[in-house]
Design a protein around this motif. Structure first.
Motif, mmCIF file in Angstrom:
data_model
loop_
_atom_site.group_PDB
_atom_site.id
_atom_site.type_symbol
_atom_site.label_atom_id
_atom_site.label_comp_id
_atom_site.label_asym_id
_atom_site.label_seq_id
_atom_site.Cartn_x
_atom_site.Cartn_y
_atom_site.Cartn_z
ATOM 1 N N THR A 84 53.148 33.143 40.633
ATOM 2 C CA THR A 84 51.710 33.103 40.385
ATOM 3 C C THR A 84 51.198 34.497 40.046
ATOM 4 O O THR A 84 51.558 35.479 40.687
ATOM 5 C CB THR A 84 50.968 32.551 41.613
ATOM 6 N N GLN A 85 50.349 34.542 39.023
ATOM 7 C CA GLN A 85 49.712 35.785 38.603
ATOM 8 C C GLN A 85 48.232 35.710 38.969
ATOM 9 O O GLN A 85 47.525 34.811 38.503
ATOM 10 C CB GLN A 85 49.845 35.975 37.088
ATOM 11 N N ARG A 86 47.778 36.617 39.837
ATOM 12 C CA ARG A 86 46.365 36.700 40.211
ATOM 13 C C ARG A 86 45.866 38.047 39.721
ATOM 14 O O ARG A 86 46.182 39.087 40.274
ATOM 15 C CB ARG A 86 46.200 36.563 41.727
ATOM 16 N N ILE A 87 45.086 38.008 38.650
ATOM 17 C CA ILE A 87 44.682 39.217 37.946
ATOM 18 C C ILE A 87 43.187 39.453 38.156
ATOM 19 O O ILE A 87 42.364 38.642 37.721
ATOM 20 C CB ILE A 87 45.014 39.104 36.435
ATOM 21 N N GLU A 88 42.851 40.572 38.795
ATOM 22 C CA GLU A 88 41.450 40.883 39.081
ATOM 23 C C GLU A 88 40.681 41.290 37.836
ATOM 24 O O GLU A 88 39.497 41.008 37.719
ATOM 25 C CB GLU A 88 41.362 41.982 40.137
ATOM 26 N N ASP A 89 41.350 41.987 36.917
ATOM 27 C CA ASP A 89 40.709 42.468 35.686
ATOM 28 C C ASP A 89 41.680 42.265 34.526
ATOM 29 O O ASP A 89 42.629 43.027 34.368
ATOM 30 C CB ASP A 89 40.337 43.944 35.827
ATOM 31 N N VAL A 90 41.432 41.228 33.727
ATOM 32 C CA VAL A 90 42.366 40.905 32.649
ATOM 33 C C VAL A 90 42.455 42.014 31.606
ATOM 34 O O VAL A 90 43.489 42.174 30.962
ATOM 35 C CB VAL A 90 42.026 39.557 31.963
#
Length: 160
Positions: A93-99
């Motif tokens: 899983t990728q959890r990206i705060e700022d794409v």
């Protein structure tokens, strides 16, 4: 039948309720398109601050857009590109705060600021990814990740 406005309690409790609704939606149905369509709609309308929720399916070479809620999307995503490609190729899983800070981010919708992508894996086979975008920075936290991974698991389990 499915009321997303009735979610109550803490965020984990709300995700437990949403996961139960997801299970009920896919119960007895094995068609991945039907289930993806219903789950995308359920999550899109249940959770605040989302501008895209949907599925990309692996066709053996790349990811191809499946059912979703939101603006039109990128149709094909190579496994070595973007947040979806990273989730698919790494199966994490990728959890990206700022794409905008993610190397190689693919901006299908310029309004998206944060993203969470859950890989869909059945046995050893990559099925695709479950992708959520938000116009807010850092929209997704660990509770969101755990809850959305549970909903993704419901989708994979329904495949049989």
């Amino acid at each position: 039948m499915f009321s997303t406005s009735s979610l109550t309690g803490s965020k984990p409790e709300q995700y437990a309720q949403l996961t139960a609704q997801a299970r009920a939606l896919v119960h007895g149905e094995r068609d991945r398109i039907a289930n993806a369509a219903n789950l995308a709609a359920l999550v899109y309308h249940a959770l605040p601050h989302l501008n895209w929720v949907g599925f990309y399916f692996h066709d053996g070479r790349e990811l191809v857009v499946g059912p979703f809620q939101g603006l039109p999307a990128c149709v094909r995503i190579p496994l070595d590109k973007g947040v979806c490609g990273a989730a698919a190729s790494q199966r994490v899983t990728q959890r990206i705060e700022d794409v905008d800070a993610f190397p190689g981010h693919i901006a299908c919708d310029a309004a998206s600021r944060s993203e969470l992508v859950v890989p869909l894996v059945q046995g050893d086979a990559l099925v695709g990814v479950f992708d959520l975008d938000s116009p807010l920075l850092a929209r997704f936290d660990a509770d969101d990740q755990a809850g959305l991974e549970a909903i993704a698991a419901v989708f994979v389990e329904a495949l049989g």
